[in-house]
Design an enzyme around this catalytic site. Structure first.
Site, PDB file in Angstrom:
ATOM      1  N   ALA A 250       0.794  -1.242   0.000  1.00  0.00           N
ATOM      2  CA  ALA A 250       0.000   0.000   0.000  1.00  0.00           C
ATOM      3  C   ALA A 250       0.818   1.279   0.000  1.00  0.00           C
ATOM      4  O   ALA A 250       0.242   2.360   0.065  1.00  0.00           O
ATOM      5  CB  ALA A 250      -0.902   0.003   1.236  1.00  0.00           C
TER       6      ALA A 250
ATOM      7  N   TYR B  54       8.379 -10.141 -21.108  1.00  0.00           N
ATOM      8  CA  TYR B  54       7.310  -9.998 -20.111  1.00  0.00           C
ATOM      9  C   TYR B  54       6.321 -11.164 -20.175  1.00  0.00           C
ATOM     10  O   TYR B  54       6.454 -12.128 -19.445  1.00  0.00           O
ATOM     11  CB  TYR B  54       6.601  -8.627 -20.233  1.00  0.00           C
ATOM     12  CG  TYR B  54       5.910  -8.315 -18.924  1.00  0.00           C
ATOM     13  CD1 TYR B  54       6.516  -7.509 -17.971  1.00  0.00           C
ATOM     14  CD2 TYR B  54       4.693  -8.919 -18.597  1.00  0.00           C
ATOM     15  CE1 TYR B  54       5.925  -7.310 -16.727  1.00  0.00           C
ATOM     16  CE2 TYR B  54       4.094  -8.725 -17.358  1.00  0.00           C
ATOM     17  CZ  TYR B  54       4.706  -7.915 -16.436  1.00  0.00           C
ATOM     18  OH  TYR B  54       4.118  -7.733 -15.209  1.00  0.00           O
TER      19      TYR B  54
ATOM     20  N   LEU C  37       1.423  -6.350  -4.374  1.00  0.00           N
ATOM     21  CA  LEU C  37       2.831  -6.509  -3.996  1.00  0.00           C
ATOM     22  C   LEU C  37       3.712  -6.584  -5.228  1.00  0.00           C
ATOM     23  O   LEU C  37       3.342  -7.177  -6.233  1.00  0.00           O
ATOM     24  CB  LEU C  37       3.041  -7.813  -3.227  1.00  0.00           C
ATOM     25  CG  LEU C  37       2.621  -7.901  -1.767  1.00  0.00           C
ATOM     26  CD1 LEU C  37       3.151  -9.196  -1.173  1.00  0.00           C
ATOM     27  CD2 LEU C  37       3.114  -6.715  -0.972  1.00  0.00           C
ATOM     28  N   ALA C  38       4.880  -5.979  -5.140  1.00  0.00           N
ATOM     29  CA  ALA C  38       5.924  -6.201  -6.147  1.00  0.00           C
ATOM     30  C   ALA C  38       7.214  -6.334  -5.355  1.00  0.00           C
ATOM     31  O   ALA C  38       7.592  -5.415  -4.633  1.00  0.00           O
ATOM     32  CB  ALA C  38       6.003  -5.042  -7.118  1.00  0.00           C
TER      33      ALA C  38
ATOM     34  N   VAL D 274       5.512   4.341 -14.585  1.00  0.00           N
ATOM     35  CA  VAL D 274       6.844   4.384 -13.976  1.00  0.00           C
ATOM     36  C   VAL D 274       6.702   4.132 -12.476  1.00  0.00           C
ATOM     37  O   VAL D 274       6.112   4.937 -11.762  1.00  0.00           O
ATOM     38  CB  VAL D 274       7.499   5.765 -14.208  1.00  0.00           C
ATOM     39  CG1 VAL D 274       8.898   5.789 -13.618  1.00  0.00           C
ATOM     40  CG2 VAL D 274       7.524   6.120 -15.690  1.00  0.00           C
ATOM     41  N   THR D 275       7.195   2.977 -12.029  1.00  0.00           N
ATOM     42  CA  THR D 275       7.266   2.701 -10.590  1.00  0.00           C
ATOM     43  C   THR D 275       8.624   2.063 -10.330  1.00  0.00           C
ATOM     44  O   THR D 275       9.350   1.724 -11.271  1.00  0.00           O
ATOM     45  CB  THR D 275       6.172   1.714 -10.103  1.00  0.00           C
ATOM     46  OG1 THR D 275       6.407   0.434 -10.701  1.00  0.00           O
ATOM     47  CG2 THR D 275       4.772   2.194 -10.421  1.00  0.00           C
TER      48      THR D 275
ATOM     49  N   LYS E  73       2.401 -14.193 -13.680  1.00  0.00           N
ATOM     50  CA  LYS E  73       1.095 -13.552 -13.862  1.00  0.00           C
ATOM     51  C   LYS E  73       0.036 -14.576 -14.297  1.00  0.00           C
ATOM     52  O   LYS E  73      -1.142 -14.443 -13.938  1.00  0.00           O
ATOM     53  CB  LYS E  73       1.196 -12.392 -14.856  1.00  0.00           C
ATOM     54  CG  LYS E  73       2.040 -11.210 -14.345  1.00  0.00           C
ATOM     55  CD  LYS E  73       1.490 -10.591 -13.065  1.00  0.00           C
ATOM     56  CE  LYS E  73       2.214  -9.329 -12.648  1.00  0.00           C
ATOM     57  NZ  LYS E  73       1.810  -8.846 -11.320  1.00  0.00           N
TER      58      LYS E  73
HETATM   59  P1  NAD Z   1       5.730  -0.759  -6.394  1.00  0.00           P
HETATM   60  O1  NAD Z   1       7.165  -1.186  -6.340  1.00  0.00           O
HETATM   61  O2  NAD Z   1       5.454   0.698  -6.573  1.00  0.00           O
HETATM   62  O3  NAD Z   1       4.984  -1.198  -5.025  1.00  0.00           O
HETATM   63  C1  NAD Z   1       5.221  -2.398  -4.383  1.00  0.00           C
HETATM   64  C2  NAD Z   1       4.571  -2.413  -3.013  1.00  0.00           C
HETATM   65  O4  NAD Z   1       4.814  -3.706  -2.428  1.00  0.00           O
HETATM   66  C3  NAD Z   1       5.140  -1.388  -2.010  1.00  0.00           C
HETATM   67  O5  NAD Z   1       4.091  -0.900  -1.204  1.00  0.00           O
HETATM   68  C4  NAD Z   1       6.093  -2.231  -1.162  1.00  0.00           C
HETATM   69  O6  NAD Z   1       6.311  -1.731   0.169  1.00  0.00           O
HETATM   70  C5  NAD Z   1       5.314  -3.529  -1.111  1.00  0.00           C
HETATM   71  N1  NAD Z   1       6.146  -4.680  -0.780  1.00  0.00           N
HETATM   72  C6  NAD Z   1       7.188  -5.220  -1.458  1.00  0.00           C
HETATM   73  N2  NAD Z   1       7.660  -6.321  -0.817  1.00  0.00           N
HETATM   74  C7  NAD Z   1       6.881  -6.474   0.299  1.00  0.00           C
HETATM   75  C8  NAD Z   1       6.846  -7.422   1.354  1.00  0.00           C
HETATM   76  N3  NAD Z   1       7.678  -8.450   1.418  1.00  0.00           N
HETATM   77  N4  NAD Z   1       5.900  -7.251   2.319  1.00  0.00           N
HETATM   78  C9  NAD Z   1       5.032  -6.208   2.301  1.00  0.00           C
HETATM   79  N5  NAD Z   1       5.007  -5.299   1.312  1.00  0.00           N
HETATM   80  C10 NAD Z   1       5.917  -5.438   0.324  1.00  0.00           C
HETATM   81  O7  NAD Z   1       5.040  -1.662  -7.474  1.00  0.00           O
HETATM   82  P2  NAD Z   1       3.874  -1.443  -8.561  1.00  0.00           P
HETATM   83  O8  NAD Z   1       4.495  -1.172  -9.869  1.00  0.00           O
HETATM   84  O9  NAD Z   1       2.811  -0.554  -8.034  1.00  0.00           O
HETATM   85  O10 NAD Z   1       3.317  -2.937  -8.653  1.00  0.00           O
HETATM   86  C11 NAD Z   1       2.192  -3.405  -7.937  1.00  0.00           C
HETATM   87  C12 NAD Z   1       1.475  -4.466  -8.760  1.00  0.00           C
HETATM   88  O11 NAD Z   1       0.991  -3.853  -9.955  1.00  0.00           O
HETATM   89  C13 NAD Z   1       2.391  -5.621  -9.207  1.00  0.00           C
HETATM   90  O12 NAD Z   1       1.644  -6.813  -9.183  1.00  0.00           O
HETATM   91  C14 NAD Z   1       2.721  -5.256 -10.639  1.00  0.00           C
HETATM   92  O13 NAD Z   1       3.055  -6.363 -11.435  1.00  0.00           O
HETATM   93  C15 NAD Z   1       1.401  -4.633 -11.062  1.00  0.00           C
HETATM   94  N6  NAD Z   1       1.488  -3.792 -12.278  1.00  0.00           N
HETATM   95  C16 NAD Z   1       2.430  -2.815 -12.380  1.00  0.00           C
HETATM   96  C17 NAD Z   1       2.515  -2.088 -13.560  1.00  0.00           C
HETATM   97  C18 NAD Z   1       3.553  -1.003 -13.746  1.00  0.00           C
HETATM   98  O14 NAD Z   1       3.783  -0.581 -14.881  1.00  0.00           O
HETATM   99  N7  NAD Z   1       4.168  -0.530 -12.698  1.00  0.00           N
HETATM  100  C19 NAD Z   1       1.609  -2.314 -14.616  1.00  0.00           C
HETATM  101  C20 NAD Z   1       0.634  -3.284 -14.449  1.00  0.00           C
HETATM  102  C21 NAD Z   1       0.581  -4.028 -13.274  1.00  0.00           C
END
Ligand code: NAD
Length: 408
Positions: free
Chosen positions: A60, A246, A150-151, A286-287, A255
């Site tokens: 979160a 991917y 989570l990521a 962008v994350t 996935k």
């Molecule tokens: P992010 O890196 O911004 O956020 C990851 C979150 O996971 C953070 O809140 C972090 O603290 C938490 N986290 C990581 N390891 C943890 C652990 N062991 N315990 C508790 N919390 C933990 O990532 P994001 O890009 O927002 O990705 C989130 C989801 O969205 C993923 O499933 C990703 O595949 C998916 N997604 C991302 C994109 C993109 O372009 N960024 C696109 C589509 C889907």
């Protein structure tokens, strides 16, 4: 700790510190985007729509999870529990960005009278789940929405103690393509060997659905879910250009496992609670997580350019506003709300538009180190990446000292 001036420190492309005020502004901007939303379906009509009251967001503190939590709280007045894994500040280091984001979230939630609880720990562990269950039972039960976002690069399996590390690699054959080498900001050819069977299995263990299922099992068996409860996990598909690394690579296998887990959770929730388990395929943004995937920085730099020019670009908060308004809170089967043939919500519809992808693909082979800034939006990509850590955020005075030792 006295206040201090915080300048961006980087190891290569990655920022190793974070700016509390920049992070606060980022959160403030996202809250304003939800509060100022002209979307007619925000807030929904009580009784006619699904309104999330008690929401758990796993992952979160940054990216899509943070945007989901802000949407639930400020869009629907939901009480939220956020679970994340972030480093607090200490004498020598600032906290991580996700930590400061949460400090800001908490501050604004208190200001606006919104209940917010936070759990900083390893979401994959039994201990974290136990703590979350106790907290939910006390303050948030029954939950009507669980977001799984989570990521992580690794996961310790709570049953075996084995640490699995994910590998972002192609499967079956090597893959080479151009990418931006972020440290040197050069366009280079990257060659990736195919993943081993172990690397595939490890990536599925980290980013697949097993942990999501464990959370939902625990919540269901402890009686903490409301009738009609919904859970959503996030996925990505992307264009053919990126499939070898991917969709058809190790992360794609993970996935697929998440897709299958959604079906399994759906079967588990449907008879008992008439609950739903959904996959939302989000747009590439962008994350911290996405910048780590080979080829993605170049793809994102081109995508930003094309989508901005067409007025189609969306940030995570805009994507999440759409997820809640158009899908989650609409009281009709997900299929009629516009899910794909596999029942997945497609927030990547604008990214995947034929004209957008045609233009990205046409520019792709033209990009070189020399024309990188002219042909792509790499400058915007870099700025957005630094913004994630609270740097280069508009309105922040980076010469002014700030308190870094803060908490919620
Ligand atoms: P992010 O890196 O911004 O956020 C990851 C979150 O996971 C953070 O809140 C972090 O603290 C938490 N986290 C990581 N390891 C943890 C652990 N062991 N315990 C508790 N919390 C933990 O990532 P994001 O890009 O927002 O990705 C989130 C989801 O969205 C993923 O499933 C990703 O595949 C998916 N997604 C991302 C994109 C993109 O372009 N960024 C696109 C589509 C889907």
């Amino acid at each position: 700790m006295p206040q201090q001036i915080v300048k961006r420190r980087s190891r290569g492309f990655i920022c190793v510190n974070a700016h509390p005020e920049g992070c606060r502004r980022n959160v403030e901007r996202q809250i304003a985007a939800i509060e100022g939303s002209s979307d007619a379906s925000l807030p929904p009509v009580p009784g006619e729509t699904f309104v999330p009251h008690n929401v758990l967001v796993i992952g979160a503190s940054t990216g899509y999870g943070l945007a989901s939590r802000i949407t639930a709280a400020w869009g629907y007045d939901a009480r939220t529990l956020g679970v994340f894994f972030e480093r607090p500040p200490d004498d020598s280091k600032t906290a991580t960005a996700g930590y400061y984001n949460t400090v800001a979230f908490d501050e604004y939630a208190k200001r606006d009278g919104l209940f917010a609880a936070h759990l900083n720990g390893d979401a994959f562990s039994d201990e974290c789940k136990r703590e979350a269950m106790a907290l939910i039972r006390r303050d948030l039960a029954p939950l009507d929405l669980v977001i799984y976002s989570l990521a992580s690069p690794k996961r310790t399996d709570p049953r075996t103690g084995v640490v699995h590390s994910s590998a972002l690699k192609p499967i079956g054959q090597p893959y080479s393509n151009r990418t931006i080498e972020l440290d040197s900001e050069k366009v280079v050819e990257v060659a990736l060997p195919p993943a081993s069977e172990k690397e595939i299995a490890d990536t599925v263990a980290v980013m697949g659905g097993e942990d999501w299922r464990m959370w939902m099992d625990a919540l269901l068996s402890e009686g903490l879910l409301a009738a009609g409860a919904c859970t959503v996990a996030y996925s990505y598909i992307g264009p053919e250009l990126t499939w070898p690394i991917y969709r058809d690579g190790t992360i794609g296998r993970a996935k697929n496992d998440l897709d299958n887990t959604a079906l399994a959770i759906r079967e588990m929730l449907a008879p008992k609670l008439d609950g739903r388990a959904l996959i939302s395929v989000n747009k590439a943004v962008v994350t911290q997580a996405s910048a780590a995937i080979p080829v993605v920085p170049l793809y994102l730099s081109l995508l930003l350019k094309v989508m901005r020019r067409k007025g189609l670009e969306e940030s995570p908060i805009e994507q999440m506003r759409r997820l809640f308004a158009d899908f989650l809170t609409v009281n009709q089967p997900i299929e009629s709300a516009g899910a794909d043939e596999h029942g997945r919500i497609r927030l990547d519809d604008r990214e995947m538009r034929e004209d957008v992808q045609r233009e990205v693909a046409a520019l792709w082979p033209e990009v070189t180190t020399e024309n990188l800034l002219a042909l792509t939006d790499f400058a915007e990509f870099r700025k957005e990446f630094r913004n994630l850590f609270g740097f280069e955020v508009e309105g922040v005075d980076y010469d002014a000292p700030v308190e870094t030792d803060v908490s919620w």
